[in-house]
Motif scaffolding. Structure first.
Motif, short mmCIF file in Angstrom:
data_model
loop_
_atom_site.label_atom_id
_atom_site.label_comp_id
_atom_site.label_asym_id
_atom_site.label_seq_id
_atom_site.Cartn_x
_atom_site.Cartn_y
_atom_site.Cartn_z
N TYR B 49 4.64 5.18 7.83
CA TYR B 49 4.65 5.62 6.63
C TYR B 49 4.28 6.71 5.85
CZ TYR B 49 -0.38 7.68 6.05
OH TYR B 49 -1.39 8.00 5.23
N PRO B 76 -4.97 8.90 9.50
CA PRO B 76 -3.82 8.39 10.22
C PRO B 76 -4.25 9.10 11.34
CG PRO B 76 -2.33 8.43 8.47
CD PRO B 76 -3.48 9.47 7.82
N MET B 260 -3.64 2.46 7.39
CA MET B 260 -2.48 3.09 8.43
C MET B 260 -2.02 1.33 8.90
SD MET B 260 -0.83 4.90 10.48
CE MET B 260 -0.28 4.72 12.13
N GLN B 266 2.97 -1.09 7.38
CA GLN B 266 2.39 -0.25 8.91
C GLN B 266 1.77 -2.13 9.84
OE1 GLN B 266 3.48 2.48 8.40
NE2 GLN B 266 2.41 2.20 9.52
#
Lengths: 124, 897
Positions: B49, B76, B260, B266
């Motif tokens: 991320y 996140p 996220m 992700q």
């Protein structure tokens, strides 16, 4: 005179054996069953026993065992006379200390010859 | 710093990545050790991320907006903590459905819709290619800073070549470790391990820079903050500035929350590459901890940069510029490698994820729809799929490279990260709604995503393009087509503090609105219903238990009808519905009914086939009931064959059991026969012995007295008779037992028969001094039987009794007794009696012979055995009643008929 005990529950066999042993100059005692046989062995201490196996009360094996396990009696020569002819039965007889195992029906001449031989050594 | 050193370091670093990935794969292959099965590796790989944009950019953002930059990380963090059930749900679904990308996920949710997959893929490509390009740009600009080439070189210059080499190497890496297998739901252990390693590198590098700035340049946090506080324009950075408003805060919070899980990379790492659900739990604190650590020095570095450079340097480059400014070139190199790792990590995973989406949703369908390209063999297909996936990788990287080369040069890339996030956020209504709302429809998802994406394009991308002059500025100032309510930064005249907030507000609002309203008016197809149930109910499904999805009621009914017949199926369903109060009239069957159906079918065709069948109605794409029924019919045929086989096998087993039993019986009889023969010969030996001995004596003693000789001869005769009797007994018994003896049935006068027997044995009784009595009753008993045989039995019993009573006082009594439906012959004696335990045994052959204690001088030992056999042949019974010492009573019972 050597003493021979004849043990059998059949009257005819007893009769013939008694005759034969007497004829050959032995002192003969007879027993018609196991009880009588044990009694006779203790009291009369024969030199040799002609022993039937199948009897109504105490069987021949038990009588032989009794003789061989007693110090006093163990010198008695045991000869089985039996209609039991299986190998295992014969072996059992010898294992218990019998000098001879003779199958019925037997030759009276052979029987006498064997009895005489068995009693020979102590005679001389 | 020397360019060669920098380039060599970067190449060495990439080589290390190759090694780690190769090593992880080898470990998995050779020793079955899967590094990615460690929860920390999972958490670290999630840190993909943090891209180069965060690595360099968050300092830049902090320098401008203060601690506002933190929202990008709070999002996140909240996702990890708050949305655990949501993530878990996505994990379970993806595992069960073998989902391999976010596009696949959305498509699968809405009835495995083809169009949705394409739309999501296109949105991702458009939204994310610039994001990848940004990473490339970060690599090249950090390279420039490190090598002190501040000027922007034109195309063809060395630094662009460097970027190209980086792209090529990364492409090779992704192909090597990302396209090993065709099945993309397979995990990429090597690739994930390498990404996790990159997360460690960037964290350590950033921390190193932070520690150096905080304690090397300044005197700790307090020093930096107090110095910054002294300058008025820096002091505002400590608080959340009011100018963005809470709306902006909210957006900055929500956007990363969606990103996220919705960003392709992700989704790839968090969902597709997840090896164990339990990792999620650990990651939900480990990943936020990682974010906390990587952010701890952001503000100090930003403030330090502002203090040191006083506005002379781009804040985005502070991390790198500060060590260099203080002549720490090796630290600078390390920081560069850290940024490099942040960039490459993102590029690797994002490219792979995008490539999978492109090949699966765009290229392969295209390939399969064009006849000429369609391969003929299976092997051909897998080769072509691999090729397509590799081609997609090249395409994605190539697009990013050229975007960086031609487009990026002309306008700012600063907020590209957020713009990308805003693009993927358009999937949020479809994804989140799809997880909880069964009514959500495919058309709604398409409409929502398209609407949201268009709004995103218009409100975020168009202004960027007008700013750089690629589109006429009038669009922005006067609105599209001159319509003032279509101004990209103020739709319907709504003015919001910044473009991102404005865009996010409108795109998500319209997206959700369209999504919800279209859903409400949609009629779901069967396929959509099935998939909706799978996604929404996934957590109710316990792992390891049978499938509990939902299916259309009529499909289940058809299934049951086919196997049970319609009456029975209806009865069963009705009863079940009543018991559980389920409404059977709904189109969608209650999950319990599905389970029930499966259970019922399991009973019929076995659990595996039942599961297959039920699953095919509940899950597979438009598999139609006909196809299911074909399976059903086939399995029914197999079932019938099976049944036939089973029956045969049971029969065979039975037959073999019978044979075995017979064999055993034969063997047993053989043993008995041997025993019998032995006993017979033994019994023969005794009289033979006497006969032989007596004969030999007579023969050898001719001088015997006559009386004695006579006596001996008589004995021989008796023993011969005994022998004869024995032999005939044996032969008789054998005849009776073999069944060869036929009965001569006639009317027999029993009273008379008994009288005859008494008369015949009377002499013997007299001889033995035994009192023998018989009182014939008044009733005449006439019976159908074999007179000779019955007489033989009575004779046996009476003569036995005579033998066993004591001479002189012995008594034997014979009687006829009228029983219930039989006549009984009683033979009572006052002998010594028989023990109860022997009452049965005495009827065995040669029982006496085998039990010496009972041996009697006379008798064959077969008398009772023969008697029993004869009585049994007449369907009668024979037994003895006796107690020791109290005599014995032998009873022969013969039925009247």
């Amino acid at each position: 005179m050597k003493k021979i005990l004849v043990v059998d529950d059949d009257p005819y066999i007893l009769m013939s054996l008694e005759f034969l042993m007497k004829k050959n100059g032995y002192e003969v005692m007879i027993a018609r069953n196991g009880e009588e046989a044990l009694d006779a062995v203790e009291k009369l201490h024969p030199d040799l026993v002609l022993l039937d196996i199948m009897m109504p009360d105490v069987d021949g094996y038990a009588i032989c065992r009794h003789i061989k396990s007693s110090k006093k009696l163990s010198d008695i020569i045991v000869v089985f006379l039996s209609a039991k002819t299986k190998e295992a039965d014969v072996k059992k007889g010898y294992d218990l200390g019998a000098a001879l195992y003779i199958s019925k029906p037997f030759s009276t001449r052979d029987l006498m010859k064997s009895v005489k031989e068995l009693l020979q050594p102590t005679q001389s | 710093m020397n360019r060669a050193v920098v380039i060599a370091s970067a190449v060495l670093y990439l080589a290390l990545l190759f090694f780690i990935a190769w090593f992880a794969e080898r470990l998995l292959k050779r020793k079955s050790v899967n590094l990615t099965q460690h929860p920390t590796i999972y958490a670290l790989s999630l840190a993909v991320y943090c891209t180069a944009w965060t690595y360099y950019g968050s300092v830049g953002r902090a320098a401008k907006g203060g601690i506002e930059f933190l929202t990008v990380y709070i999002g996140p963090t909240l996702t990890c903590i708050l949305f655990y059930p949501l993530l878990l749900k996505m994990l379970r679904i993806s595992r069960r459905e073998r989902i391999n990308s976010i596009a696949d996920f959305v498509a699968a949710r809405y009835g495995k819709n083809f169009t949705l997959g394409i739309i999501v893929t296109l949105c991702c490509v458009m939204g994310i290619i610039p994001y990848i390009a940004l990473q490339l740009k970060a690599v090249s600009s950090s390279y420039l800073i490190l090598t002190h080439q501040h000027a922007m070189p034109g195309p063809g210059d060395t630094y662009k070549d460097t970027t190209l080499y980086v792209v090529l190497l990364l492409g090779l890496f992704i192909m090597l470790f990302g396209t090993r297998r065709i099945d993309v739901s397979e995990k990429h252990a090597g690739l994930v391990s390498a990404v996790a390693f990159e997360s460690v590198v960037k964290l350590v590098a950033f921390l190193a820079a932070g520690i150096f700035v905080t304690w090397g340049v300044f005197d700790g946090f307090a020093d930096i903050f107090s110095q910054a506080a002294a300058q008025q324009q820096l002091a505002r950075l400590f608080t959340i500035s009011g100018d963005g408003g809470y709306g902006k805060w909210l957006v900055m919070l929500l956007l990363p929350m969606f990103a996220m899980v919705l960003l392709p990379r992700q989704f790839q790492i968090a969902v597709v590459e997840n090896t164990d659900e339990s990792h999620l739990r650990k990651a939900s604190w480990q990943f936020p901890l990682y974010l906390f650590l990587i952010n701890i020095f952001v503000l100090p570095i930003a403030l330090a940069g502002l203090l040191v450079f006083q506005g002379g340097t781009d804040p985005d480059s502070f991390v790198l510029a500060l060590p260099l400014h203080f002549r720490q070139s090796w630290l600078g190199l390390f920081v560069f490698i850290g940024g490099f790792s942040a960039a490459t990590g993102m590029i690797i995973v994002e490219t792979m994820a995008l490539a999978i989406m492109m090949s699966n949703h765009l290229l392969i369908p295209l390939l399969l729809s064009v006849k000429q390209l369609r391969p003929r063999q299976q092997a051909g297909i897998s080769r072509q799929i691999l090729f397509t996936r590799r081609f997609s990788i090249v395409l994605v990287l190539g697009l990013a490279f050229f975007y960086d080369l031609f487009v990026a040069a002309s306008f700012s890339l600063v907020s590209i990260g957020l713009i990308s996030m805003a693009a993927v956020a358009q999937f949020a209504p479809a994804v989140v709604g799809g997880l909880f709302w069964k009514q959500a429809s495919k058309n709604a998802a398409i409409a929502g995503i398209v609407t949201g994406f268009l709004v995103w394009l218009f409100t975020l991308v168009v202004p960027t393009l007008t700013d750089t002059g690629l589109l006429p500025a009038s669009i922005r100032s006067a609105g599209l087509f001159g319509l003032s309510f279509l101004r990209p930064d103020a739709l319907l005249g709504l003015q919001l503090p910044d473009l991102l907030t404005h865009s996010f507000f409108w795109s998500i609002l319209l997206n959700s609105g369209v999504y919800i309203s279209v859903s409400l008016f949609s009629r779901l197809s069967e396929q959509e219903k099935i998939q909706a149930a799978v996604f929404v109910n996934i957590l109710r499904d316990q792992p390891g238990t049978v499938w509990r999805g939902t299916a259309a009621m009529k499909d289940l009914k058809v299934l049951l009808h086919n196997f049970l017949g319609s009456d029975r199926a209806n009865n069963l369903l009705q009863a079940y519905a009543q018991r559980h109060q389920i409404d059977m009239n709904k189109d969608n069957a209650d999950p319990r009914v599905v389970l029930f159906t499966e259970r019922i079918l399991s009973g019929v065709i076995g659990s595996a086939s039942a599961r297959l069948l039920v699953r095919s109605v509940t899950k597979d794409e438009q598999i139609q009931v006909e196809a299911v029924l074909n399976i059903a019919k086939e399995s029914q045929q197999v079932l019938e064959l099976n049944k036939e086989l089973k029956k045969k096998s049971v029969e065979l087993t039975k037959a073999s059991e019978l044979l075995q039993h017979a064999n055993e019986q034969l063997r047993h009889m053989d043993v008995l026969k041997d025993e019998f023969l032995y006993t017979v010969t033994h019994e023969l030996r005794t009289p033979l012995t006497s006969i032989r001995a007596l004969s030999e004596i007579i023969h050898d003693n001719p001088d015997m007295e006559d009386d004695m000789r006579q006596h001996y001869l008589a004995s021989i005769v008796r023993e011969t008779e005994r022998l004869t009797h024995l032999i005939s007994s044996v032969l008789n018994l054998e005849r009776y037992e073999s069944g060869r003896q036929k009965l001569h049935i006639e009317s027999v006068h029993l009273n008379k028969l008994l009288q005859d027997v008494v008369a015949s044995v009377q002499p013997l009784a007299t001889e033995n001094q035994v009192q023998l009595s018989y009182h014939s009753p008044d009733t005449m008993y006439v019976l159908q039987c074999d007179e000779d045989l019955i007489r033989q039995v009575v004779y046996n019993l009476v003569s036995n009794a005579l033998k066993f009573v004591p001479p002189g006082r012995g008594r034997v009594n014979l009687r006829l007794h009228h029983g219930y439906d039989e006549v009984q012959i009683w033979v009572e004696d006052n002998g010594k009696g028989i023990e109860p335990g022997l009452h049965e045994l005495i009827f065995d052959k040669f029982f006496q012979a085998r039990n010496q204690t009972l041996k009697k001088p006379e008798g064959s030992g077969l008398g009772l055995a023969i008697s029993r056999r004869i009585i049994e042949m007449h369907s009668g019974r024979i037994w003895v009643e006796s107690k020791p010492g109290e005599g014995a009573k032998f009873v022969v019972a013969l039925p009247f008929s």
